[in-house]
Structure formats: structure tokens, C-alpha cells
Design an enzyme around this catalytic site. Structure first.
Site, PDB file in Angstrom:
ATOM      1  N   ALA A  13      89.166 -47.018  24.378  1.00  0.00           N
ATOM      2  CA  ALA A  13      88.334 -46.883  25.585  1.00  0.00           C
ATOM      3  C   ALA A  13      89.108 -46.415  26.816  1.00  0.00           C
ATOM      4  CB  ALA A  13      87.652 -48.216  25.881  1.00  0.00           C
ATOM      5  N   ASP A  16      91.760 -40.426  26.571  1.00  0.00           N
ATOM      6  CA  ASP A  16      91.182 -39.180  27.081  1.00  0.00           C
ATOM      7  C   ASP A  16      89.802 -38.859  26.515  1.00  0.00           C
ATOM      8  OD1 ASP A  16      92.844 -38.104  28.955  1.00  0.00           O
ATOM      9  OD2 ASP A  16      92.918 -36.161  27.880  1.00  0.00           O
ATOM     10  N   ALA A  18      87.595 -40.844  25.179  1.00  0.00           N
ATOM     11  CA  ALA A  18      86.580 -41.792  25.642  1.00  0.00           C
ATOM     12  C   ALA A  18      86.149 -41.460  27.066  1.00  0.00           C
ATOM     13  CB  ALA A  18      87.136 -43.210  25.565  1.00  0.00           C
ATOM     14  N   LYS A 195      76.136 -28.877  19.013  1.00  0.00           N
ATOM     15  CA  LYS A 195      75.833 -27.846  20.021  1.00  0.00           C
ATOM     16  C   LYS A 195      74.469 -27.219  19.747  1.00  0.00           C
ATOM     17  CE  LYS A 195      80.523 -26.756  21.322  1.00  0.00           C
ATOM     18  NZ  LYS A 195      80.901 -26.336  22.654  1.00  0.00           N
ATOM     19  N   GLU A 229      89.344 -18.999  24.357  1.00  0.00           N
ATOM     20  CA  GLU A 229      89.482 -19.879  25.518  1.00  0.00           C
ATOM     21  C   GLU A 229      90.463 -19.259  26.496  1.00  0.00           C
ATOM     22  OE1 GLU A 229      88.668 -24.470  24.049  1.00  0.00           O
ATOM     23  OE2 GLU A 229      90.711 -23.749  24.141  1.00  0.00           O
ATOM     24  N   HIS A 253      85.497 -26.609  13.248  1.00  0.00           N
ATOM     25  CA  HIS A 253      84.362 -26.046  13.984  1.00  0.00           C
ATOM     26  C   HIS A 253      83.868 -24.715  13.400  1.00  0.00           C
ATOM     27  CE1 HIS A 253      85.563 -29.154  16.605  1.00  0.00           C
ATOM     28  NE2 HIS A 253      86.360 -28.490  17.402  1.00  0.00           N
ATOM     29  N   ARG A 473      94.070  -9.921  25.611  1.00  0.00           N
ATOM     30  CA  ARG A 473      93.058  -9.991  24.548  1.00  0.00           C
ATOM     31  C   ARG A 473      93.640 -10.456  23.210  1.00  0.00           C
ATOM     32  NH1 ARG A 473      90.747  -5.580  22.904  1.00  0.00           N
ATOM     33  NH2 ARG A 473      88.876  -6.651  22.228  1.00  0.00           N
TER      34      ARG A 473
HETATM   35  C1  BG6 Z   1      88.421 -29.221  20.282  1.00  0.00           C
HETATM   36  C2  BG6 Z   1      89.799 -28.647  20.218  1.00  0.00           C
HETATM   37  O1  BG6 Z   1      88.064 -29.779  19.056  1.00  0.00           O
HETATM   38  O2  BG6 Z   1      87.509 -28.195  20.629  1.00  0.00           O
HETATM   39  C3  BG6 Z   1      90.179 -28.003  21.534  1.00  0.00           C
HETATM   40  O3  BG6 Z   1      90.738 -29.673  19.910  1.00  0.00           O
HETATM   41  C4  BG6 Z   1      89.124 -27.008  21.954  1.00  0.00           C
HETATM   42  O4  BG6 Z   1      91.447 -27.368  21.446  1.00  0.00           O
HETATM   43  C5  BG6 Z   1      87.729 -27.625  21.886  1.00  0.00           C
HETATM   44  O5  BG6 Z   1      89.410 -26.609  23.283  1.00  0.00           O
HETATM   45  C6  BG6 Z   1      86.666 -26.590  22.130  1.00  0.00           C
HETATM   46  O6  BG6 Z   1      85.438 -27.214  22.304  1.00  0.00           O
HETATM   47  P1  BG6 Z   1      84.332 -26.583  23.259  1.00  0.00           P
HETATM   48  O7  BG6 Z   1      83.177 -27.516  23.122  1.00  0.00           O
HETATM   49  O8  BG6 Z   1      84.922 -26.562  24.630  1.00  0.00           O
HETATM   50  O9  BG6 Z   1      84.066 -25.215  22.734  1.00  0.00           O
END
Ligand code: BG6
Length: 493
Positions: A13, A16, A18, A195, A229, A253, A473
Site C-alpha cells: 500500500a 508506487d 498502489a 483499456k 512512449e 500487453h 523515431r
Molecule cells: C507498463 C510498463 O506495464 O505499461 C511500462 O511497465 C509502460 O513501462 C506502461 O510505460 C504503459 O502503459 P500505458 O497504459 O501508459 O500505455
């Protein structure tokens, strides 16, 4: 009305995850009256702190009126304790039981703890949310089982990646947690499954005749899934360096997104049917090879203002950890054989964007030479949207042909809807016992099978990532790599 007495224990809790995700998500649900009416939240962590310090920490990322925040924290309490000592977990159990007793006084629930057949009514739900580092996943699950777990209540264990470092360590984790919690009690979070645009893929594919009928190798040339990112690993280099971009976002993901894009129509919308379809796709993906992978690592920005990956104090100076990866995946099913799935994941590049591009094949008529391909673009973030790149005649007296776009920008069209935070959406699923958006153990195992040989080669230093400046890029050759596998780089979106 839901009658369950719900207790949500947030382990870690004071950490980060949390503070940034779990508590803000719980707050969002509370504020929108989406938590079961009788809910208690118990924060648990090692830090010794008073209630008000816990509130201060846990609310630091919640943006709302003080009044609402205070109201939320009235249902929250804090217990400090280790992640390995039984007596600490016994104190936690007492806290949970105390909360359950208090909630019972809020309203008379059941006159008896048993139904008319004498079966115990499972009217209590306990959610154990592990916002913890993986090193304590097993010991905490063990200690919960020994000291907190009650077979007469519903127990849900929520756990988030990293689920191991490779196929073997993941299996170890699954097996050991499995000694304490059954598969139906475990909710493995991949926040991409919470999402909005990822949840929408199944609807888009199976509720629209025109997409459903062209969703295969006869009509689709390639599919690109891109994650970009604009920031590096500042502040979390120590964590990132053990993992790298493939373990951080691709194995989980992006592989999850791919499995939904490529799956066959599930038998129903039941969690097990959906997960069967996804797992089946993953089973048909051969391991990704080094030959079909391009890796990069960012260096200082060209203007010198942004640091390189290796400038991070917590990263070893000779680290080969990739912060950029582009790779081709193949789905060996009748639907997809021959269609490349081009995956790209990049940190510290020029923009923030997570997007899926489905590129259709060239049209077979000769009427209009040199036209670009149709593309269906699903933008997952930052701006949720769907585009269908469509060729039209340029309006006017010329006969010029141009690429235009049919567009659905969520924030322009659904102005009254709030796009929920994925963590809030997933927490609600945990409370409602819906596993559809959580990763089943066989999916996880298959996803690791696909990437483990490549990760082993990278770890053994068989490949050096190519440098690219922070904010660029990506490494030189990225576009060529894309083009080689069929995907051209669109310039006009
Ligand atoms: C996390 C990764 O699982 O997902 C991070 O550990 C990444 O490195 C993040 O930045 C991206 O999530 P979102 O929701 O910002 O696309």
C-alpha cells in the site's frame, strides 16, 4: 443490490503501483458508487505509519475535493507488517474480520449464515490485491493461505506482472501460487485488457459483418501493433534493466492485443470461451526469431538535453537491454498463414501512441493505379479512435484520387461517456468475478514460450541493440525493417 461484504486488501500500500494506480482506481469506483455498498479497504505494507500518513501517501495521485477524499478514506484502514511473518498476517486477518463485523452492523444481511439446504452462504468477498514486487508474490500468497484465507468466503487474489522472466520462472510462479489459490481464485492483471479500445476489438470484429468477412489472409496484407512512449526509463532503470522492452510490454500487453485481433470467434462471451480462443492463437505462434527482430537502445538526445539509457545510475554501463524492439510474429492458422504481424515497442521516441494498423491487400482492379492500401486503424491511446483509411475522388472538377479517412474519434463522438481508467474497470471485474479480461495460466505459458528463446539469445549477448537518440523515431533501419515485411510507413496519419 449486491449484498456482499467486500474487503479489498491492498498489499504494497505504500508503493508506487498502489499510489499511482490502485488507490486512484478504487477511489474512482467509490466516487461513482460502483463499489459494493458494504466495502472496506485495508492497506498493508511494511512501513510503520499512522493512519493520516497512510492517507496522505495513498491519496497523493487522487485529484478531487478534500471532502470526497476524506469520505473515501473513512472506509480505508492501514496495517503494517512484513511479507513473511505469520503473526503479521494474523493481525491482518483480525483487521479484516473486524471490518466485516462492522459492516454487518450497517445493515442486517442474512438472518442465518446458512441457506435452507444448510449450505454456507458465501456472502463475504475478500480481494487480495498484490501491488508488490514479484520477489514476494509466493511468500505473501502462502501467508495469506495459512493465516487469512477462509474457505467459507470468496477469495480473489489479484496479481500483476512481471510474471517471471521466462517460461520456466513463470511456471514456477504459477505452480507455487497455485498451491495456495485455485485458478478460479486468481486474477492476473494485464492492464491493457482493461483499456476501452482493447475491450472494443471483440465487438468491432464480431458485431460488424463487413469487418468479420474480411478479417483473414485473403484480404489482410499485414497487421502492425505499435507502442511508442516519448519518455525513457528515468527513475525505474533498475527495474527495467532486468526486463527490457520485450518483457515489459511485448510479451504481455502487445501479445494480448494480438491474440484478440487474431483469435477465432469464441463460442460465447464467457470468460473461458474467450480465453480458449486467445490461448489457441498463442499456441499457433512459433517462437520469434533473432532474424526477424530489430533491437535498439536509446542514447542521449541530439540536443544533449535528454539522457541516454546507460546514463542512468541504476543501469550497468555495458547493459545490452533493449528499449526498442521491432519483430515479426506469425500466426500459423488457416485464417492467418502468411500474414506478418509486425510488432514495435519503443521507449524514448518521438511520440506517445499505441496503435493497431490493419493493412488490407491492394485492390485487384486496374482502374486506379498507384493507390495506397486501405487501412483500419485502431488507436488505443492517447486518443481513442478508429479510422478507416478510404480512397475517394478528390472533390472538385479534377479526377484526382486521394486517401481520406472515415473517422470515429471517441472523445468527439461519445461526449457524455467517460472513458474509464483500465485499473478501475479491472477491479470491478474482480469484484464481479468476471475473468474475461484476465490472463489465464495457459495463455501466459504460451506467451513466454513464444519469446523465451529470443530473450535467451539477447541475455547471452548474442545481439547488440542499435543506438537511437532519445526523441527520435528509433534506430536506423526501423522503416526498412517494416517495409521488408510488407508494412509501408504511412505518412499522412
Ligand atoms: C507498463 C510498463 O506495464 O505499461 C511500462 O511497465 C509502460 O513501462 C506502461 O510505460 C504503459 O502503459 P500505458 O497504459 O501508459 O500505455
Amino acid at each position: 443490490e449486491k449484498q456482499d461484504l467486500t474487503t479489498i486488501v491492498v498489499f504494497g500500500a505504500s508503493g508506487d503501483l498502489a499510489k499511482k494506480k490502485t488507490f486512484p482506481a478504487l477511489f474512482q469506483l467509490f466516487k461513482n458508487n460502483l463499489l459494493p455498498k458494504h466495502t472496506r479497504v485495508v492497506g498493508y505494507a511494511r512501513t510503520v505509519m499512522e493512519h493520516q500518513d497512510f492517507v496522505k501517501k495513498a491519496s497523493s495521485f487522487i485529484k478531487d475535493s478534500q471532502e470526497k477524499i476524506d469520505e473515501f478514506f473513512k472506509i480505508c484502514s492501514y496495517v503494517n507488517g512484513s511479507y513473511s511473518q505469520s503473526e503479521d498476517f494474523v493481525r491482518l486477518r483480525l483487521k479484516i474480520e473486524q471490518g466485516e463485523a462492522d459492516m454487518k452492523t450497517e445493515k442486517v444481511f442474512y438472518t442465518s449464515e446458512k441457506d435452507i439446504c444448510g449450505r454456507i452462504i458465501k456472502n463475504k468477498l475478500r480481494v487480495y490485491y498484490m501491488a508488490l514486487p514479484p520477489s514476494v508474490f509466493i511468500s505473501v500468497s502462502e501467508k495469506i493461505k495459512e493465516n487469512v484465507y477462509d474457505a467459507n468466503v470468496i477469495n480473489h487474489l489479484v496479481i500483476e506482472k512481471p510474471f517471471g522472466l521466462d517460461r520456466e520462472s513463470c511456471k514456477y510462479l504459477i505452480d507455487n501460487i497455485g498451491k495456495n489459490f485455485t485458478e478460479s481464485e486468481v486474477f492476473r492483471t494485464d492492464h491493457y485488457l482493461g483499456k476501452e479500445m482493447v475491450k472494443n476489438i471483440i465487438v468491432l470484429r464480431f458485431a460488424n459483418k463487413f469487418y468479420e468477412s474480411v478479417w483473414n489472409k485473403d484480404h489482410i496484407d499485414n497487421i502492425q501493433i505499435t507502442f511508442k512512449e516519448p519518455f525513457g526509463t528515468e527513475g525505474r532503470g533498475g527495474y527495467f534493466d532486468q526486463y527490457g522492452i520485450i518483457r515489459d510490454v511485448v510479451q504481455n500487453h502487445l501479445a494480448q492485443v494480438l491474440s484478440i485481433l487474431a483469435m477465432e470467434c469464441p463460442k460465447s462471451l464467457d470468460a473461458e470461451d474467450i480465453r480458449d480462443s486467445k490461448a489457441e492463437v498463442l499456441r499457433h505462434i512459433p517462437p520469434v526469431t533473432l532474424d526477424e527482430t530489430l533491437l535498439g537502445q536509446y542514447v542521449k538526445s541530439t540536443d544533449g538535453t535528454k539522457p541516454g539509457y546507460l546514463d542512468d545510475e541504476t543501469v550497468s554501463k555495458d547493459s545490452n537491454t533493449p528499449t526498442y524492439a521491432s519483430m515479426v510474429m506469425h500466426v500459423d492458422t488457416d485464417r492467418w498463414r502468411g500474414v506478418p504481424f509486425i510488432i514495435k515497442a519503443a521507449k524514448a521516441v518521438e511520440t506517445a501512441k499505441v496503435v493497431v494498423r490493419i493493412q488490407f491487400k491492394d485492390v485487384s482492379t486496374n482502374l486506379f493505379p498507384n493507390i495506397s492500401r486501405n487501412e483500419l486503424v485502431i488507436q488505443i491511446s492517447p486518443k481513442e479512435s478508429i479510422y478507416l483509411k478510404t480512397v475517394v475522388k478528390e472533390p472538385g472538377l479534377s479526377n484526382k484520387i486521394i486517401m481520406s479517412s472515415l473517422e470515429l474519434e471517441y472523445r468527439d463522438v461519445f461526449t457524455k461517456n467517460i472513458i474509464p481508467d483500465p485499473y478501475a474497470a479491472l477491479l470491478l471485474d474482480v469484484i464481479g468475478n468476471d475473468h474475461s479480461n484476465f490472463v489465464r495460466e495457459d495463455e501466459l505459458d504460451e506467451a513466454w514460450r513464444i519469446f523465451t528463446p529470443l530473450l535467451n539469445s539477447i541475455d547471452q549477448g548474442k545481439i547488440k541493440p542499435l543506438p537511437y537518440p532519445y526523441g527520435s523515431r528509433g534506430p536506423e533501419g526501423g522503416d526498412k525493417f517494416n517495409a521488408k515485411f510488407g508494412g509501408y510507413v504511412p505518412t499522412n496519419l
